[in-house]
Motif scaffolding. Structure first.
Motif, PDB file in Angstrom:
ATOM      1  N   ALA A  77       0.834  -1.203   0.000  1.00  0.00           N
ATOM      2  CA  ALA A  77       0.000   0.000   0.000  1.00  0.00           C
ATOM      3  C   ALA A  77       0.866   1.250   0.000  1.00  0.00           C
ATOM      4  O   ALA A  77       1.907   1.295   0.655  1.00  0.00           O
ATOM      5  CB  ALA A  77      -0.918   0.007   1.225  1.00  0.00           C
ATOM      6  N   SER A  78       0.441   2.260  -0.731  1.00  0.00           N
ATOM      7  CA  SER A  78       1.170   3.525  -0.796  1.00  0.00           C
ATOM      8  C   SER A  78       0.698   4.513   0.256  1.00  0.00           C
ATOM      9  O   SER A  78       1.324   5.551   0.456  1.00  0.00           O
ATOM     10  CB  SER A  78       0.994   4.162  -2.182  1.00  0.00           C
ATOM     11  N   GLY A  79      -0.414   4.198   0.911  1.00  0.00           N
ATOM     12  CA  GLY A  79      -0.933   5.117   1.906  1.00  0.00           C
ATOM     13  C   GLY A  79      -1.837   4.420   2.907  1.00  0.00           C
ATOM     14  O   GLY A  79      -2.348   3.319   2.651  1.00  0.00           O
ATOM     15  N   PHE A  80      -2.007   5.062   4.047  1.00  0.00           N
ATOM     16  CA  PHE A  80      -2.882   4.551   5.099  1.00  0.00           C
ATOM     17  C   PHE A  80      -3.529   5.763   5.748  1.00  0.00           C
ATOM     18  O   PHE A  80      -2.851   6.570   6.374  1.00  0.00           O
ATOM     19  CB  PHE A  80      -2.064   3.762   6.129  1.00  0.00           C
ATOM     20  N   MET A  81      -4.848   5.892   5.569  1.00  0.00           N
ATOM     21  CA  MET A  81      -5.555   7.053   6.091  1.00  0.00           C
ATOM     22  C   MET A  81      -6.743   6.611   6.937  1.00  0.00           C
ATOM     23  O   MET A  81      -7.297   5.532   6.734  1.00  0.00           O
ATOM     24  CB  MET A  81      -6.040   7.945   4.942  1.00  0.00           C
ATOM     25  N   LEU A  82      -7.125   7.476   7.885  1.00  0.00           N
ATOM     26  CA  LEU A  82      -8.210   7.174   8.803  1.00  0.00           C
ATOM     27  C   LEU A  82      -9.485   7.922   8.410  1.00  0.00           C
ATOM     28  O   LEU A  82      -9.437   9.096   8.038  1.00  0.00           O
ATOM     29  CB  LEU A  82      -7.811   7.561  10.228  1.00  0.00           C
ATOM     30  N   LYS A  83     -10.612   7.234   8.519  1.00  0.00           N
ATOM     31  CA  LYS A  83     -11.884   7.852   8.158  1.00  0.00           C
ATOM     32  C   LYS A  83     -12.236   9.018   9.076  1.00  0.00           C
ATOM     33  O   LYS A  83     -12.981   9.916   8.690  1.00  0.00           O
ATOM     34  CB  LYS A  83     -12.995   6.802   8.213  1.00  0.00           C
ATOM     35  N   ALA A  84     -11.691   9.011  10.278  1.00  0.00           N
ATOM     36  CA  ALA A  84     -11.990  10.078  11.235  1.00  0.00           C
ATOM     37  C   ALA A  84     -11.141  11.322  11.015  1.00  0.00           C
ATOM     38  O   ALA A  84     -11.294  12.314  11.726  1.00  0.00           O
ATOM     39  CB  ALA A  84     -11.774   9.568  12.653  1.00  0.00           C
TER      40      ALA A  84
END
Length: 217
Positions: free
Chosen positions: A98-105
């Motif tokens: 994965a190139s990124g990891f983001m949070l829905k919050a």
């Protein structure tokens, strides 16, 4: 135009994320999926620039879908968008390419920033995730420094310059400007760096740069 595939098993979440991305005229949702298996099929059909995947989905979870996308369509930048920020999920997502990891919050603006970053060849971690990754690196940096330095010995001086900027989170466009290279040349350098370091993506390359001391704290 950045073409995005969005996969989440909750229709309301998909609608919300799509609405956020629609506020930027440079981003287009080309397909939406309700599970990981459908996401892979739609990615094959639409060839998006970025795939935004939830982690927990039926039929095929986001992590397995990410692995399949990176194996069969490496040109698609995969970003995990989730409510779950456990270290195990972060580590597995990055190991799957994965190139990124983001949070829905997170702040909605962060979503657009992250999508644009990975589409331009950079990596993107939500600030909260990035802080934890750096802390983990600091806790064992001495043990990993020597192996990391040995790995970068295989790089040319120019490739080290590129790796240093990858470690600083720069996109291909920014690296090209700073090193006075064409974007195509930078892309070729990045591909070679990943191969020589034996890593799957820019996040792992950036970690290697950090461990080898190419990037200041």
């Amino acid at each position: 135009m950045i073409r995005v595939l969005l996969a989440d098993d909750e229709a309301m979440i998909r609608a919300g994320v799509a609405a956020i991305l629609a506020t930027d005229p440079g981003v287009e949702i080309v397909a939406e999926a309700g599970d990981g298996a459908e996401a892979v099929e739609l990615a094959r059909a639409h060839r998006p620039d970025v795939a935004l995947l939830d982690i927990r989905m039926p039929k095929l979870d986001g992590l397995a879908a990410a692995a399949e996308l990176r194996r069969t369509m490496p040109e698609v930048a995969v970003v995990m968008l989730t409510t779950f920020d456990e270290d195990a999920y972060v580590a597995q997502a990055l190991s799957q390419g994965a190139s990124g990891f983001m949070l829905k919050a997170a702040d909605p603006r962060e979503l657009i920033i992250g999508v644009k970053a990975v589409a331009d060849g950079a990596a993107y971690l939500s600030p909260r995730i990035a802080q934890r990754v750096i802390a983990r690196l600091n806790s064992g940096s001495l043990e990993r420094a020597a192996p990391a330095r040995e790995r970068i010995d295989a790089l040319t001086p120019r490739e080290r310059d590129v790796l240093t900027l990858i470690g600083k989170g720069e996109s291909n466009h920014d690296i090209a400007k700073q090193l006075h290279l064409s974007s195509g040349t930078v892309k070729n350098h990045v591909s070679t760096i990943l191969t020589r370091l034996g890593v799957k993506n820019r996040v792992q390359a950036a970690i290697t740069a950090y461990e080898a001391g190419l990037v200041d704290d």
